[in-house]
Scaffold this motif. Structure first.
Motif, PDB file in Angstrom:
ATOM      1  N   LEU A 112      53.763  19.920  25.196  1.00 27.30           N
ATOM      2  CA  LEU A 112      54.985  19.418  24.582  1.00 27.30           C
ATOM      3  C   LEU A 112      55.653  18.392  25.486  1.00 27.30           C
ATOM      4  O   LEU A 112      56.128  17.346  25.031  1.00 27.30           O
ATOM      5  N   SER A 113      55.708  18.689  26.776  1.00 29.10           N
ATOM      6  CA  SER A 113      56.352  17.791  27.736  1.00 29.10           C
ATOM      7  C   SER A 113      55.654  16.452  27.820  1.00 29.10           C
ATOM      8  O   SER A 113      56.289  15.399  27.937  1.00 29.10           O
ATOM      9  N   GLN A 114      54.338  16.468  27.757  1.00 23.24           N
ATOM     10  CA  GLN A 114      53.579  15.218  27.851  1.00 23.24           C
ATOM     11  C   GLN A 114      53.719  14.375  26.589  1.00 23.24           C
ATOM     12  O   GLN A 114      53.807  13.147  26.662  1.00 23.24           O
ATOM     13  N   GLY A 115      53.769  15.024  25.427  1.00 28.69           N
ATOM     14  CA  GLY A 115      53.823  14.290  24.176  1.00 28.69           C
ATOM     15  C   GLY A 115      55.158  13.635  23.899  1.00 28.69           C
ATOM     16  O   GLY A 115      55.227  12.567  23.290  1.00 28.69           O
ATOM     17  N   ILE A 116      56.246  14.247  24.358  1.00 26.51           N
ATOM     18  CA  ILE A 116      57.575  13.758  24.002  1.00 26.51           C
ATOM     19  C   ILE A 116      57.901  12.416  24.649  1.00 26.51           C
ATOM     20  O   ILE A 116      58.822  11.719  24.213  1.00 26.51           O
ATOM     21  N   ALA A 117      57.147  12.017  25.640  1.00 18.75           N
ATOM     22  CA  ALA A 117      57.381  10.738  26.303  1.00 18.75           C
ATOM     23  C   ALA A 117      57.193   9.558  25.353  1.00 18.75           C
ATOM     24  O   ALA A 117      57.725   8.471  25.587  1.00 18.75           O
ATOM     25  N   GLU A 118      56.453   9.771  24.257  1.00 19.22           N
ATOM     26  CA  GLU A 118      56.176   8.686  23.312  1.00 19.22           C
ATOM     27  C   GLU A 118      57.200   8.611  22.189  1.00 19.22           C
ATOM     28  O   GLU A 118      57.145   7.706  21.361  1.00 19.22           O
ATOM     29  N   PHE A 119      58.142   9.544  22.133  1.00 22.83           N
ATOM     30  CA  PHE A 119      59.136   9.555  21.070  1.00 22.83           C
ATOM     31  C   PHE A 119      60.197   8.479  21.315  1.00 22.83           C
ATOM     32  O   PHE A 119      60.481   8.126  22.448  1.00 22.83           O
ATOM     33  N   LYS A 120      60.772   7.980  20.228  1.00 25.39           N
ATOM     34  CA  LYS A 120      61.804   6.947  20.313  1.00 25.39           C
ATOM     35  C   LYS A 120      63.120   7.460  19.757  1.00 25.39           C
ATOM     36  O   LYS A 120      63.168   8.415  18.989  1.00 25.39           O
ATOM     37  N   LYS A 121      64.200   6.804  20.143  1.00 23.67           N
ATOM     38  CA  LYS A 121      65.523   7.188  19.646  1.00 23.67           C
ATOM     39  C   LYS A 121      65.569   7.062  18.123  1.00 23.67           C
ATOM     40  O   LYS A 121      64.953   6.178  17.543  1.00 23.67           O
ATOM     41  N   GLY A 122      66.324   7.953  17.484  1.00 24.67           N
ATOM     42  CA  GLY A 122      66.381   7.987  16.033  1.00 24.67           C
ATOM     43  C   GLY A 122      65.314   8.871  15.418  1.00 24.67           C
ATOM     44  O   GLY A 122      65.109   8.841  14.198  1.00 24.67           O
ATOM     45  N   CYS A 123      64.657   9.683  16.247  1.00 29.39           N
ATOM     46  CA  CYS A 123      63.541  10.495  15.762  1.00 29.39           C
ATOM     47  C   CYS A 123      63.991  11.843  15.204  1.00 29.39           C
ATOM     48  O   CYS A 123      63.158  12.637  14.773  1.00 29.39           O
ATOM     49  N   THR A 124      65.287  12.121  15.201  1.00 34.62           N
ATOM     50  CA  THR A 124      65.762  13.455  14.831  1.00 34.62           C
ATOM     51  C   THR A 124      66.270  13.541  13.395  1.00 34.62           C
ATOM     52  O   THR A 124      66.921  12.617  12.897  1.00 34.62           O
ATOM     53  N   ASP A 125      65.950  14.641  12.738  1.00 35.49           N
ATOM     54  CA  ASP A 125      66.499  14.993  11.427  1.00 35.49           C
ATOM     55  C   ASP A 125      67.064  16.399  11.519  1.00 35.49           C
ATOM     56  O   ASP A 125      66.509  17.249  12.227  1.00 35.49           O
ATOM     57  N   PHE A 126      68.153  16.654  10.800  1.00 39.69           N
ATOM     58  CA  PHE A 126      68.767  17.971  10.819  1.00 39.69           C
ATOM     59  C   PHE A 126      68.963  18.489   9.400  1.00 39.69           C
ATOM     60  O   PHE A 126      69.416  17.755   8.520  1.00 39.69           O
ATOM     61  N   TYR A 127      68.649  19.752   9.201  1.00 39.89           N
ATOM     62  CA  TYR A 127      68.806  20.411   7.915  1.00 39.89           C
ATOM     63  C   TYR A 127      69.571  21.715   8.131  1.00 39.89           C
ATOM     64  O   TYR A 127      69.554  22.292   9.209  1.00 39.89           O
ATOM     65  N   ARG A 128      70.208  22.182   7.072  1.00 38.11           N
ATOM     66  CA  ARG A 128      70.845  23.495   7.155  1.00 38.11           C
ATOM     67  C   ARG A 128      70.641  24.231   5.845  1.00 38.11           C
ATOM     68  O   ARG A 128      70.577  23.622   4.777  1.00 38.11           O
ATOM     69  N   ILE A 129      70.525  25.536   5.951  1.00 37.16           N
ATOM     70  CA  ILE A 129      70.413  26.379   4.777  1.00 37.16           C
ATOM     71  C   ILE A 129      71.793  26.574   4.175  1.00 37.16           C
ATOM     72  O   ILE A 129      72.755  26.851   4.878  1.00 37.16           O
ATOM     73  N   ILE A 130      71.901  26.413   2.865  1.00 34.04           N
ATOM     74  CA  ILE A 130      73.151  26.665   2.161  1.00 34.04           C
ATOM     75  C   ILE A 130      73.100  28.082   1.597  1.00 34.04           C
ATOM     76  O   ILE A 130      72.113  28.481   0.977  1.00 34.04           O
ATOM     77  N   CYS A 131      74.142  28.841   1.824  1.00 39.81           N
ATOM     78  CA  CYS A 131      74.187  30.225   1.378  1.00 39.81           C
ATOM     79  C   CYS A 131      75.322  30.451   0.395  1.00 39.81           C
ATOM     80  O   CYS A 131      76.279  29.694   0.347  1.00 39.81           O
TER      81      CYS A 131
END
Length: 343
Positions: free
Chosen positions: A281-300
């Motif tokens: 995981l540590s080695q692979g994340i070096a290739e990620f770029k800013k803006g790579c995140t998505d967030f979801y939430r469960i609605i109850c």
């Protein structure tokens, strides 16, 4: 003998005809189900069985295709206060995080025809990490094989490891929070843009509701006594943390020592992630770029108005992590399934 042969032939025809009709009706049911969005899931409590072709071998390729359960909780009662599933996708260079309210109801077959149920907040303390991943896998219909449990102090240590060479995580808290819980733990955070160290991050994670259920007008804009407020604020903070400290950070010490920093934190957590998986995981994340995140939430939805449980009904996307935009139910349900079932 001829009568016997005719009888056998007639019986065979009847059996195959019944089987064909049953199969056709089942196929129609499956087709109709495939067109529906994700909602109103029944909690069977059955063990999750990965689709054919999925394995759980411990190697880099498998780890980066699996969802990882992250739990932050109170060590005094080993509760699960913040529950999220992170999908780390090396191929698409995306990090998707699904937040699940801790008061979501679970059901589990307890044997002898009985059913045990409760809130996910207590699930880890009762059954441990392996069983909790199976329960959530069944509920969400996604494969979760890895887990990390850290208490509030571990979480503070985690943030401190990645803020040791600078002022902290720059974060704008929209409202001041001053609160003391029943155990004497204090939360005192001012509103506005500021730098968060581990202690401030811990306080942010701890706060969700007031003891007396009273919220002034300003606080009520962001916290209303449900888990939604904490999830929204924590998703924004998490995005700020990832963007500033993990993905191409200004302070290169964090990226250059990413594995050793994570390894140091790991010793204080409960997890089934191996050292080799952590290294991958540590080695692979070096290739990620800013803006790579998505967030979801469960609605109850509340079960009976009692506030004890909420029932998982659908998923919504917190666009950009800022909590201000939401996509419609059908679209986000599809995104959720695509992102977390690509594993």
């Amino acid at each position: 003998m001829d009568n016997l042969r005719r009888a056998i032939l007639l019986f065979t025809v009847i059996v195959f005809t019944a089987a064909a009709v049953t199969g056709f009706m089942a196929a129609l049911d499956y087709y109709d189900a495939s067109k529906s969005v994700i909602k109103d899931i029944e909690f069977s409590g059955e063990k999750y069985v990965p689709p054919e072709g999925e394995t759980s071998d411990d190697n880099k390729e498998e780890l980066l295709k699996y969802n990882i359960l992250f739990i932050i909780g109170d060590k005094n009662v080993k509760s699960s206060e913040i529950i999220s599933v992170m999908n780390y996708d090396e191929e698409s260079k995306k990090i998707s995080t699904l937040y699940i309210p801790c008061d979501t109801k679970y059901s589990l077959n307890s044997g002898n025809g009985g059913v045990a149920n409760g809130a996910l907040r207590d699930c880890y303390s009762l059954y441990g990490g392996e069983q909790t991943t199976l329960i959530l896998s069944g509920m969400m219909d996604i494969n979760i094989s890895k887990y990390v449990y850290m208490d509030y102090e571990n979480f503070a240590s985690f943030v401190n490891h990645f803020t040791s060479r600078d002022s902290g995580v720059e974060f704008e808290l929209p409202v001041a929070i001053n609160y003391t819980d029943n155990n004497g733990n204090k939360v005192s955070l001012r509103a506005g843009k500021q730098f968060f160290d581990g202690n401030a991050a811990k306080q942010l994670a701890m706060f969700c509701t007031t003891d007396d259920g009273i919220y002034d007008a300003e606080l009520l804009k962001y916290y209303d006594g449900t888990q939604t407020g904490r999830i929204r604020i924590m998703s924004i903070f998490t995005e700020s943390f990832i963007e500033q400290k993990i993905i191409d950070p200004q302070e290169t010490y964090y990226s250059e020592n990413f594995y050793s920093l994570l390894y140091s934190v790991k010793s204080g957590c409960e997890t089934n992630i191996t050292d080799s998986e952590l290294l991958s995981l540590s080695q692979g994340i070096a290739e990620f770029k800013k803006g790579c995140t998505d967030f979801y939430r469960i609605i109850c939805e509340d079960e009976t108005g009692s506030g004890k449980f909420c029932i998982y009904t659908k998923t919504c996307c917190v666009a950009g992590g800022d909590g201000s935009e939401f996509l419609d139910e059908a679209e986000t349900s599809l995104l959720y399934k695509n992102n977390f079932n690509s594993n």
